[in-house]
Design an enzyme around this catalytic site. Sequence first.
Site, mmCIF file in Angstrom:
data_model
loop_
_atom_site.group_PDB
_atom_site.id
_atom_site.type_symbol
_atom_site.label_atom_id
_atom_site.label_comp_id
_atom_site.label_asym_id
_atom_site.label_seq_id
_atom_site.Cartn_x
_atom_site.Cartn_y
_atom_site.Cartn_z
ATOM 1 N N ASN A 146 0.801 -1.230 0.000
ATOM 2 C CA ASN A 146 0.000 0.000 0.000
ATOM 3 C C ASN A 146 0.831 1.275 0.000
ATOM 4 O OD1 ASN A 146 0.197 -1.598 2.522
ATOM 5 N ND2 ASN A 146 -0.454 0.285 3.511
ATOM 6 N N GLN A 174 -4.903 -3.833 -2.062
ATOM 7 C CA GLN A 174 -4.436 -2.737 -2.924
ATOM 8 C C GLN A 174 -4.352 -3.151 -4.386
ATOM 9 O OE1 GLN A 174 -4.131 0.437 -2.472
ATOM 10 N NE2 GLN A 174 -4.283 0.498 -0.249
ATOM 11 N N SER A 194 -11.160 -5.581 -0.655
ATOM 12 C CA SER A 194 -11.966 -4.542 -0.008
ATOM 13 C C SER A 194 -12.547 -3.637 -1.083
ATOM 14 C CB SER A 194 -11.061 -3.745 0.942
ATOM 15 O OG SER A 194 -11.775 -2.718 1.549
ATOM 16 N N HIS A 196 -13.586 -0.367 -1.043
ATOM 17 C CA HIS A 196 -13.382 1.088 -1.151
ATOM 18 C C HIS A 196 -12.066 1.480 -1.806
ATOM 19 C CE1 HIS A 196 -10.675 2.066 2.401
ATOM 20 N NE2 HIS A 196 -10.992 0.813 2.674
ATOM 21 N N THR A 232 -26.019 -8.989 9.841
ATOM 22 C CA THR A 232 -26.835 -8.676 8.661
ATOM 23 C C THR A 232 -25.976 -8.042 7.571
ATOM 24 O OG1 THR A 232 -28.691 -8.336 10.138
ATOM 25 C CG2 THR A 232 -28.914 -7.421 7.911
ATOM 26 N N CYS A 320 -3.678 4.343 6.404
ATOM 27 C CA CYS A 320 -4.458 3.430 7.243
ATOM 28 C C CYS A 320 -4.173 3.703 8.712
ATOM 29 C CB CYS A 320 -4.133 1.985 6.924
ATOM 30 S SG CYS A 320 -5.127 1.365 5.575
HETATM 31 N N1 PLP Z 1 -4.647 -4.398 3.355
HETATM 32 C C1 PLP Z 1 -4.044 -3.405 2.678
HETATM 33 C C2 PLP Z 1 -2.845 -3.714 1.842
HETATM 34 C C3 PLP Z 1 -4.532 -2.097 2.772
HETATM 35 O O1 PLP Z 1 -3.927 -1.122 2.100
HETATM 36 C C4 PLP Z 1 -5.664 -1.852 3.579
HETATM 37 C C5 PLP Z 1 -6.178 -0.484 3.754
HETATM 38 O O2 PLP Z 1 -5.573 0.472 3.330
HETATM 39 C C6 PLP Z 1 -6.257 -2.931 4.236
HETATM 40 C C7 PLP Z 1 -5.711 -4.196 4.127
HETATM 41 C C8 PLP Z 1 -7.464 -2.755 5.101
HETATM 42 O O3 PLP Z 1 -8.628 -2.674 4.315
HETATM 43 P P1 PLP Z 1 -9.932 -1.978 4.946
HETATM 44 O O4 PLP Z 1 -9.690 -0.503 4.867
HETATM 45 O O5 PLP Z 1 -11.052 -2.432 4.069
HETATM 46 O O6 PLP Z 1 -10.044 -2.478 6.328
#
Ligand code: PLP
Length: 368
Positions: A146, A174, A194, A196, A232, A320
Amino acid sequence: MIYLDHNATTTIHPLIKEEWLQYESMPLNASSVHSYGQRGRYIVEEARKRLANLVGIGRNNMRDYAITFTASGTEANNLIMNNFLDGEIFISEIEHPSIFEYIHNHDNVHLIKVCADGRLDLDHFEKLISQNTTKRKLVSVMMANNETGVIQPINEVIKIAKKYDAFVHSDAVQAIGKIKLDLQELDLDFISISAHKFGGMQGVGALIAKTKYHLVPQILGGGQEKSLRSGTEHVQAIHAFGKAAELYEQEAKERYEHMNLLRNKLEAVLLDNFKDIKIVGFDVDRLPNTSLIIHQNHDAKSKLIALDLRGVAVSYGSACSSGKVENSRILKAMGVSDADAKSAIRISVGTSNTESEIDRFLEIYGEI
Ligand code: PLP
């Protein structure tokens, strides 16, 4: 605002926003028996199929994999890690905190080193895994980092892991929606994704696992998601997740080229104008959108604030863990000095950015 922090979270795809409106106010509980419930169930299952297509499972192989919706990539990562805590776990030094934090209080979690270019040290990995016991083994190596965008040699990781009968998980949070990910080509047992990070909404992720393995749930309750993840389902967000997958398939090439063009232009101009700039992982495979820039003696925190005041959003290390301004653990693992790490900023472009935004960013960067 010129938003250049798409690895932290990206904008919701405009077509998804339109779709969202039709479901926004519907009471959709996918477990209810009435028509609204059936509609919710249909939406969830359609999204699952779209995600299956995205990761190359296709309709024919859907029985071999289970896609379990979770509330985040973090939760998907925790779900797999918690399932192997009775075994030996091998993770890289540069994993996201949702994997990395397991090194605390678990002496069965082993750290695989990375090389100076940000890629896994495969020799160190083999040395570590070959020394270990007869216990169940899990290897968890992210598909792309990331902070640096460096793509990991997953194929080689899988080959070594399988030689020692280990299960393999990859955090593809990522990578998904930025590079191709095909489970027909990669023999991964588990991946986390993920929504988003590629046009969907926050608050929904998924663990994709081979169905032949039995996983133990970490959240108990109403037995949703075939009892592996109670709670849910967020039907609307899951729908957006599925749409993001479908749209990526239609736009993959165009998106890759667009982000790559912007990122390459940005790097070329910076390298031309500043002799003391280094781009982390410049010579290895990276995501098309990510640039981690070391600019010696130019403090990242001051640059971030100055850029923000001029309407530009970039990140210091990983967003993060935002709020905490400390040197990046990833750069440290790569052997980058503390002084250089202090100057590092991450620029991650998205499909919504334009060339003129990059030009404007470069002007502002020069000024500050
Ligand atoms: N793994 C990686 C490589 C990420 O960059 C991120 C979030 O930036 C995550 C896991 C966590 O994902 P989430 O934001 O959906 O918890």
